[in-house]
Write a protein that holds these residues in place. Structure first.
Motif, PDB file in Angstrom:
ATOM      1  N   UNK A 435       0.702  -0.939   0.009  1.00 30.74           N
ATOM      2  CA  UNK A 435      -0.117   0.476   0.400  1.00 30.74           C
ATOM      3  C   UNK A 435       0.971   1.299   0.077  1.00 30.74           C
ATOM      4  N   UNK A 436       1.411   1.766  -0.672  1.00 25.81           N
ATOM      5  CA  UNK A 436       1.779   3.520  -1.493  1.00 25.81           C
ATOM      6  C   UNK A 436       1.301   4.164  -2.668  1.00 25.81           C
ATOM      7  N   UNK A 437       0.180   5.146  -2.122  1.00 21.90           N
ATOM      8  CA  UNK A 437      -0.250   6.259  -2.900  1.00 21.90           C
ATOM      9  C   UNK A 437       0.393   6.767  -3.014  1.00 21.90           C
ATOM     10  N   UNK A 438       1.534   7.214  -2.063  1.00 19.99           N
ATOM     11  CA  UNK A 438       2.698   7.963  -2.782  1.00 19.99           C
ATOM     12  C   UNK A 438       2.977   7.463  -4.311  1.00 19.99           C
ATOM     13  N   UNK A 439       3.112   6.616  -4.083  1.00 23.46           N
ATOM     14  CA  UNK A 439       4.198   5.585  -4.992  1.00 23.46           C
ATOM     15  C   UNK A 439       3.492   5.557  -6.701  1.00 23.46           C
ATOM     16  N   UNK A 466      -3.966  14.387   0.165  1.00 20.74           N
ATOM     17  CA  UNK A 466      -3.351  15.923   1.128  1.00 20.74           C
ATOM     18  C   UNK A 466      -1.669  16.037   0.569  1.00 20.74           C
ATOM     19  N   UNK A 467      -0.338  16.850   1.148  1.00 21.80           N
ATOM     20  CA  UNK A 467       0.467  17.630   0.788  1.00 21.80           C
ATOM     21  C   UNK A 467       1.045  16.004   0.519  1.00 21.80           C
ATOM     22  N   UNK A 468       1.476  15.057   0.495  1.00 17.06           N
ATOM     23  CA  UNK A 468       2.066  14.114   0.699  1.00 17.06           C
ATOM     24  C   UNK A 468       1.970  13.462  -1.079  1.00 17.06           C
ATOM     25  N   UNK A 469       0.674  13.453  -1.534  1.00 19.00           N
ATOM     26  CA  UNK A 469      -0.100  12.830  -2.524  1.00 19.00           C
ATOM     27  C   UNK A 469       0.305  14.069  -3.853  1.00 19.00           C
ATOM     28  N   UNK A 470       0.335  15.165  -3.721  1.00 19.55           N
ATOM     29  CA  UNK A 470       0.147  16.452  -3.644  1.00 19.55           C
ATOM     30  C   UNK A 470       2.058  16.648  -4.082  1.00 19.55           C
ATOM     31  N   UNK A 489      -4.241  19.986  -3.938  1.00 17.98           N
ATOM     32  CA  UNK A 489      -4.134  18.407  -3.179  1.00 17.98           C
ATOM     33  C   UNK A 489      -6.194  18.526  -2.343  1.00 17.98           C
ATOM     34  N   UNK A 490      -6.823  17.948  -2.402  1.00 15.32           N
ATOM     35  CA  UNK A 490      -8.148  18.349  -1.885  1.00 15.32           C
ATOM     36  C   UNK A 490      -8.139  17.171  -0.715  1.00 15.32           C
TER      37      UNK A 490
END
Length: 602
Positions: A435-439, A466-470, A489-490
Motif C-alpha cells: 500500500x503506497x499511495x505516493x508511488x 493531502x500534501x504527500x500525494x500533491x 491537493x484535496x
C-alpha cells in the motif's frame, strides 16, 4: 451569388414545390416550400426585400440549391416536413430532440395485444398514441393502465406456465389459453379509448360489458370490470369540462431567455385530458406567425391523432393549406381557427399562460444550473487565485485493499459538468502488493503527464489527497516541463485545498458552489476508482474459485468469465448452459456444476 445559383434562378418553374438550399460543402442548410417556386426562391436574392439578419446570413452561405416540383401546395407541405426531418437544416425552425419523442404503442396485429412504450413508428398494424414530451408522466400512465386493464406485458406467450404477473392479478393470463379473444379485445378497445381521452366512451363500454358478464353469470369477470369502471370514473371526475363537446387542440406560445415554448392543450369530447410542451430551436429572428406555422406542420406530421379544431393565438399564413392537409390526414373536416372570444379564446389564453410559466421555470432552472456549473468554476478561480478560469479539470484518486489490485481513476469536468467520454482508469503496477499511495500517484501522473507534449492538457489538476500525494504528483508534472498548469491537493477529511508553494490550505466557505463542485469531482473520482477496483477484485476471486475445479485451466476459466460475466451467473448455470461456453466440453461443464452444487450444500 454563385454562377450555379444565377443559372438555376433563370430556369425556375412557376409550379408549386420545395426548394433545398445548400452551402459550399453541399450540406443542406434550409428547406422551404412555395406555391410558385420562381417567385419565392428569387425573393431571397433581391437586396431591396428587407430581409432579417437570419435570412441575410443564410443567403450569404448559399452556394447551390435544388427544387422538387409537386402537384399541389399540400403535397409541397408534406414533402417539406419530410425533408426537414431528414436533413435537420440549421436555418429551419425545428422541434428540439424531435427524434426521441416517445409514443404509446398498442400491438393490434397480435391476437392478444399488449401496450408498450416506443420511440419508433412503423407500419406494423399497431396503433400509436403521442408524441409525448415528458417520459415520467408517460410511464405513470402505462402503470395506471396496467392496474386498470391487466393486459399481457410479455413478448413471448409460448411458455409452459404463466408468470408472476398472472398470479398477482396484474395480467389475465392469455398464455393459459383460458381467456377468450373477444373478451380480451374489449379490454384493448377500452385502453385505446382511454388513451384517446374518451373516458365517457370507456365508461359506457365497461358498463355494457359488465352487464353482459353478469347476465351470463360470469360474476368474477363482472366484478373485475366493475372495479375498472369505478377507477375510470374516479379519473374522469378530475377532468374539467371546458367546452360543450368536440375534439380540439389549443396552442399557446411564449418567448423568453430560455427560447421559444409552444404549449398544447388536448381537449377530447369537451374535457381537458392533458397537455404537452415543445421547445423550438432556430426561431430567434422569426415572427410569432412563422414559428406557429412551422410548429403546426412539424407536430401534426408525426401526431397520431388530429382533432376537428386547432385553436391558435393568432393568424398564420398557411392556415388554408394546413387545414386541407390535416383534413386529408384525418379523413374529415379540420378547422384551423383563431378564436376571438368565449370559452375557446379562454383555453388559448390559458395555454399561453402555461407556456409563459414553463419558460419562467425553465429560466430559473437554467440559472440554477449555471450557478452550479460555470458559476462554480468562476468562484473556484477566485478562491484559488488562478490566472485563468479552470474550464477543464482532471481529478485523480487511488483505490486498493492493503495494496492488492491497486487502481487509479481520472475523471474530467468541463465547465463544471462531468465529461465521461474523457474518463480514464489505470491499473497500477509499481505499487502492487504494497500500500503506497505516493508511488501509485507518481505512476499515474507519469502515464498521463510524463511527456512534454500532452493532449487535452487541463486548466487545473486535482489530486485526491493531502500534501504527500500533491508532492508526488508535482515532482512528475513539473519534471516533465508542465510549469504553468495549476495542481492542487484535496484533503479527504475537511476538504481543505493544498496549493503548491503554500503551507496553509485554502478553506472554501461552507455552502459555496465552489466547494460543492470540488466535492462532486472528488466523489466522482472515488466512485470511478472503486468501481474499477471491485471489478478487478471480482475477476481475481472468480479465478481463485475456478482454479479448484478439475479440468478448468486458464483458457476455459477465461472463456467462462467472458461468456457469463459474473460468478453468480456461473453458479446458477445448468450443465447445458455451461457447455455452451467456447472451449467447454460436457465433462468439464459437469465438473463445474458438481463443484458449485457441492459447495452450496455445505
Amino acid at each position: 451569388m454563385t454562377d450555379i445559383v444565377a443559372e438555376k434562378l433563370a430556369l425556375l418553374s412557376t409550379s408549386p414545390g420545395v426548394y433545398i438550399m445548400k452551402n459550399a460543402q453541399g450540406k443542406v442548410i434550409y428547406v422551404g416550400k412555395a406555391v410558385v417556386l420562381k417567385n419565392r426562391v428569387r425573393q431571397y436574392f433581391q437586396k431591396n426585400k428587407g430581409h432579417s439578419p437570419k435570412v441575410l446570413a443564410m443567403v450569404s452561405k448559399i452556394a447551390d440549391f435544388e427544387t422538387i416540383l409537386t402537384h399541389s401546395e399540400v403535397e409541397a407541405l408534406i414533402l417539406e416536413n419530410n425533408l426537414i426531418k431528414k436533413y435537420r437544416p440549421f436555418y429551419n425552425i425545428r422541434l428540439k430532440d424531435d427524434k426521441t419523442y416517445p409514443y404509446v404503442k398498442v400491438t393490434l396485429a397480435d391476437d392478444y395485444p399488449r401496450v408498450m412504450m416506443t420511440r419508433r413508428i412503423i407500419k406494423d398494424g399497431a396503433k400509436y398514441f403521442g408524441p409525448y414530451t415528458n417520459i415520467g408522466p408517460l410511464r405513470e400512465t402505462l402503470k395506471l393502465l396496467q392496474r386498470l386493464f391487466p393486459m399481457r406485458t410479455c413478448k413471448n406467450m409460448n411458455v409452459d406456465r404463466p408468470c408472476l404477473e398472472y398470479h398477482i392479478k396484474r395480467c389475465v393470463g392469455p398464455c393459459t389459453g383460458r381467456v377468450p379473444r373477444d373478451e380480451y379485445r374489449k379490454m384493448v378497445d377500452a385502453v385505446c379509448l382511454y388513451l384517446e381521452g374518451r373516458t365517457d366512451d370507456v365508461e359506457k363500454m365497461l358498463e355494457a360489458h359488465m352487464n353482459e358478464a353478469a347476465a351470463a353469470l360470469k360474476f368474477e369477470m363482472a366484478a373485475m370490470i366493475r372495479d375498472q369502471l369505478r377507477a375510470v370514473q374516479k379519473i374522469a371526475e378530475k377532468q374539467n369540462i371546458v367546452t360543450g363537446s368536440g375534439d380540439q387542440d389549443a396552442v399557446g406560445m411564449a418567448r423568453g431567455e430560455a427560447g421559444v415554448c409552444v404549449m398544447l392543450f388536448f381537449i377530447r369530447a369537451g374535457k381537458m385530458v392533458g397537455r404537452e410542451h415543445f421547445m423550438l430551436s432556430g426561431s430567434e429572428d422569426e415572427t410569432d406567425a412563422s414559428i406557429l406555422n412551422a410548429f403546426i406542420k412539424q407536430y401534426y406530421a408525426r401526431a397520431t391523432f388530429v382533432p376537428h379544431e386547432v385553436l391558435l393565438p393568432q393568424e398564420i399564413d398557411e392556415a388554408e393549406t394546413i387545414s386541407a392537409w390535416l383534413a386529408d390526414k384525418k379523413g374529415a373536416k379540420v378547422e384551423v381557427i383563431v378564436p376571438k372570444r368565449g370559452t375557446k379564446r379562454d383555453i388559448v389564453v390559458m395555454a399561453e399562460d402555461n407556456a409563459k410559466k414553463f419558460l419562467s421555470d425553465e429560466e430559473s432552472r437554467l440559472k440554477a444550473d449555471d450557478e452550479m456549473t460555470v458559476g462554480a468554476v468562476k468562484e473556484l478561480q477566485r478562491y484559488l487565485g488562478l490566472k485563468d478560469m479552470p474550464w477543464r479539470m482532471e481529478c485523480f484518486d487511488i483505490s486498493h485493499i492493503q495494496g492488492s489490485e491497486t487502481v487509479a481513476s481520472m475523471v474530467v469536468f468541463e465547465g463544471g459538468v462531468a465529461k465521461k467520454s474523457d474518463y480514464r482508469r489505470f491499473k497500477i503496477k509499481s505499487a502492487e502488493g504494497k500500500p503506497d499511495d505516493f508511488l501509485s500517484m507518481r505512476e499515474v501522473t507519469t502515464r498521463r503527464y510524463g511527456k512534454p507534449e500532452v493532449e487535452n492538457m487541463p486548466d487545473l489538476i486535482v489530486i485526491d489527497g493531502g500534501k504527500g500525494q500533491l508532492s508526488s504528483a508535482l515532482s512528475i508534472i513539473r519534471g516533465a516541463g508542465h510549469a504553468d498548469v495549476p495542481v492542487v491537493g484535496l484533503a479527504k477529511q475537511f476538504e481543505w485545498i493544498f496549493v503548491e508553494g503554500k503551507s496553509d490550505p485554502v478553506i472554501l466557505p461552507r455552502g459555496s458552489q465552489a466547494l460543492f463542485l470540488m466535492q462532486r469531482i472528488r466523489d466522482e473520482a472515488h466512485r470511478f476508482a472503486i468501481t474499477y477496483h471491485r471489478k478487478l477484485r471480482g475477476k481475481r476471486n472468480l479465478v481463485s474459485v475456478l482454479d479448484n475445479i478439475t479440468g478448468i485451466g486458464p483458457t476455459r476459466r477465461k472463456s467462462l468469465w467472458a461468456h457469463f460475466g459474473s460468478l453468480e451467473k456461473i453458479k446458477k448455470a445448468t450443465v447445458e448452459e455451461l457447455a455452451e461456453a467456447p472451449g467447454m466440453t460436457k465433462p468439464a461443464a459437469q465438473a463445474v456444476f458438481n463443484f458449485f452444487a457441492l459447495h452450496n450444500k455445505r
